[in-house]
Design a protein around this motif. Sequence first.
Motif, short mmCIF file in Angstrom:
data_model
loop_
_atom_site.label_atom_id
_atom_site.label_comp_id
_atom_site.label_asym_id
_atom_site.label_seq_id
_atom_site.Cartn_x
_atom_site.Cartn_y
_atom_site.Cartn_z
N LEU A 59 64.73 56.27 51.38
CA LEU A 59 63.76 55.46 52.01
C LEU A 59 64.17 54.85 53.25
CD1 LEU A 59 63.29 53.92 48.46
CD2 LEU A 59 61.63 55.13 49.92
N GLU A 60 65.38 54.38 53.51
CA GLU A 60 65.60 53.48 54.77
C GLU A 60 65.67 54.43 56.13
OE1 GLU A 60 65.40 50.47 55.57
OE2 GLU A 60 65.60 49.72 53.46
N THR A 61 66.09 55.76 55.91
CA THR A 61 66.04 56.84 57.02
C THR A 61 64.69 57.16 57.49
OG1 THR A 61 67.97 57.70 56.40
CG2 THR A 61 66.70 59.07 57.56
N ALA A 62 63.63 57.06 56.31
CA ALA A 62 62.20 57.35 56.67
C ALA A 62 61.62 56.16 57.16
CB ALA A 62 61.61 57.83 55.56
N TYR A 63 61.91 54.97 56.89
CA TYR A 63 61.21 53.58 57.37
C TYR A 63 60.99 53.48 58.63
CZ TYR A 63 59.50 49.01 57.31
OH TYR A 63 59.11 47.77 57.36
N PRO A 64 61.73 53.65 59.57
CA PRO A 64 61.26 53.55 60.92
C PRO A 64 60.27 54.08 61.42
CG PRO A 64 63.71 53.51 60.48
CD PRO A 64 63.04 53.89 59.39
N ARG A 65 60.09 55.54 61.12
CA ARG A 65 59.03 56.33 61.46
C ARG A 65 57.80 55.95 60.76
NH1 ARG A 65 58.10 62.73 60.31
NH2 ARG A 65 56.19 63.03 61.73
N ILE A 66 57.70 55.77 59.50
CA ILE A 66 56.45 55.34 58.84
C ILE A 66 56.28 54.03 59.38
CG2 ILE A 66 55.62 54.80 56.61
CD1 ILE A 66 57.74 56.72 55.40
N ALA A 67 56.96 53.08 59.61
CA ALA A 67 56.65 51.74 60.05
C ALA A 67 56.09 51.80 61.43
CB ALA A 67 57.85 50.62 60.16
N ALA A 68 56.56 52.60 62.45
CA ALA A 68 56.04 52.54 63.58
C ALA A 68 54.62 53.35 63.51
CB ALA A 68 56.93 53.72 64.66
N PHE A 69 54.46 54.25 62.66
CA PHE A 69 53.19 55.02 62.74
C PHE A 69 51.98 53.95 62.26
CE2 PHE A 69 49.79 57.77 60.98
CZ PHE A 69 49.67 58.79 61.89
N PHE A 70 52.26 53.24 61.40
CA PHE A 70 51.44 52.12 60.75
C PHE A 70 51.46 50.99 61.19
CE2 PHE A 70 51.78 55.26 57.30
CZ PHE A 70 50.48 55.29 56.75
N ALA A 71 52.46 50.78 62.28
CA ALA A 71 52.52 49.50 62.98
C ALA A 71 52.74 48.17 62.16
CB ALA A 71 51.22 49.19 63.74
N VAL A 72 53.76 48.80 61.24
CA VAL A 72 54.18 47.41 59.99
C VAL A 72 54.88 46.36 60.61
CG1 VAL A 72 55.23 47.18 57.87
CG2 VAL A 72 54.11 49.48 58.28
N GLU A 73 54.56 45.41 60.50
CA GLU A 73 55.40 44.11 61.05
C GLU A 73 56.18 43.64 59.73
OE1 GLU A 73 52.72 41.42 62.75
OE2 GLU A 73 52.08 42.72 64.27
N ARG A 74 57.14 42.51 59.84
CA ARG A 74 57.83 42.02 58.88
C ARG A 74 57.08 41.72 57.64
NH1 ARG A 74 62.95 43.14 58.48
NH2 ARG A 74 63.20 41.48 57.39
N GLU A 75 57.38 41.91 56.42
CA GLU A 75 56.84 41.86 55.27
C GLU A 75 57.61 41.84 54.11
OE1 GLU A 75 53.80 44.90 54.63
OE2 GLU A 75 55.24 46.42 54.45
N PRO A 76 57.34 41.33 52.83
CA PRO A 76 58.08 41.41 51.72
C PRO A 76 58.53 42.69 51.41
CG PRO A 76 56.13 40.14 51.27
CD PRO A 76 55.78 40.71 52.53
N LYS A 77 59.70 42.91 50.71
CA LYS A 77 60.29 44.15 50.46
C LYS A 77 59.25 44.87 49.50
CE LYS A 77 65.03 42.89 51.27
NZ LYS A 77 66.26 42.84 50.51
N SER A 78 59.40 46.18 49.67
CA SER A 78 58.35 47.13 49.01
C SER A 78 58.97 47.22 47.42
CB SER A 78 57.94 48.10 49.71
OG SER A 78 57.23 47.98 50.60
N ALA A 79 58.35 47.23 46.57
CA ALA A 79 59.04 47.64 45.07
C ALA A 79 59.04 49.20 44.95
CB ALA A 79 58.16 46.87 43.71
N VAL A 80 60.06 49.57 44.28
CA VAL A 80 60.29 50.97 43.88
C VAL A 80 60.88 51.03 42.55
CG1 VAL A 80 61.45 53.17 44.38
CG2 VAL A 80 60.67 51.54 46.30
N VAL A 81 60.02 51.63 41.51
CA VAL A 81 60.44 51.88 40.18
C VAL A 81 61.04 53.21 39.73
CG1 VAL A 81 59.61 51.13 37.56
CG2 VAL A 81 58.60 49.87 39.80
N VAL A 82 62.02 53.28 39.42
CA VAL A 82 62.63 54.55 38.98
C VAL A 82 62.82 54.67 37.38
CG1 VAL A 82 64.50 56.10 39.65
CG2 VAL A 82 63.92 54.98 41.47
N TYR A 83 61.94 55.61 37.02
CA TYR A 83 62.31 55.67 35.53
C TYR A 83 63.29 56.67 35.12
CZ TYR A 83 58.17 52.99 35.23
OH TYR A 83 56.92 52.02 35.47
#
Length: 245
Positions: A59-83
């Motif tokens: 998740l963290e390796t992919a995050y910079p590219r995704i955040a840059a693509f969507f122009a994501v600014e600082r925001e609350p952490k995203s929830a991930v639920v692993v069953y």
Amino acid sequence: MRKKAIAAALVLGAILTAGYFGLKKNIDVSGMQTFETEHFRIHYVLLEETTKSDIANALETAYPRIAAFFAVEREPKSAVVVYPGAEEFQHAYLGHLLARAYGDWAAGAAYETMVLCASPENPGSQHTYDDILQILVHEYVHTRIYRINEFPNVWLDEGLATYLAGQESALPEILPDFEAFNQDDTGAFLDHDGYAVAYSFIAYLDRTYGNEKILELIRTNDYPAAFGKTAQAVYADWAREVRNP
């Protein structure tokens, strides 16, 4: 009239019962353990330490590219639920009735701003450990898309999620014609190797027009406004490049 009213009431009752017991989502993280990374809060039942590390890294390796693509600014952490496994994921997300129809194929989903998935340690018969790590990223991209458009075109939605998750696959020998591509229909998408085609199409749009134009297209589904060309013309340009690289 009385018999018809009773029959209608019985049908309605059956639908409501099925909806509640069979289709109702049951997403509850209150009894789960939690660990956090810089941008994600991961809820789980039981995971090996190496698996937790692999999930965090994916998740963290992919995050910079995704955040840059969507122009994501600082925001609350995203929830991930692993069953614990595919079955538990499906029962929570799809409900018991729909879960029977999907088998092991469904192993991840985006629900509102949350990512839901089966554990990489128990991915089911249709996926591998590494597949689930990619699915986590894929579904996170969907959560970003749904912030822009809750009901995006399926080719753009799955194409962008596949593209940013790095899930490239070989194109079919025969590309779908524009009429098939232009159908905003999951059946048409799956019938024409949709993931491979949509990945290639989004990659072409990114190279040619850039991320802001793609996001405008996802928001509006208006090709002339985003690219100055009709959807058919853009599709023809992509198909021509694919056939003559």
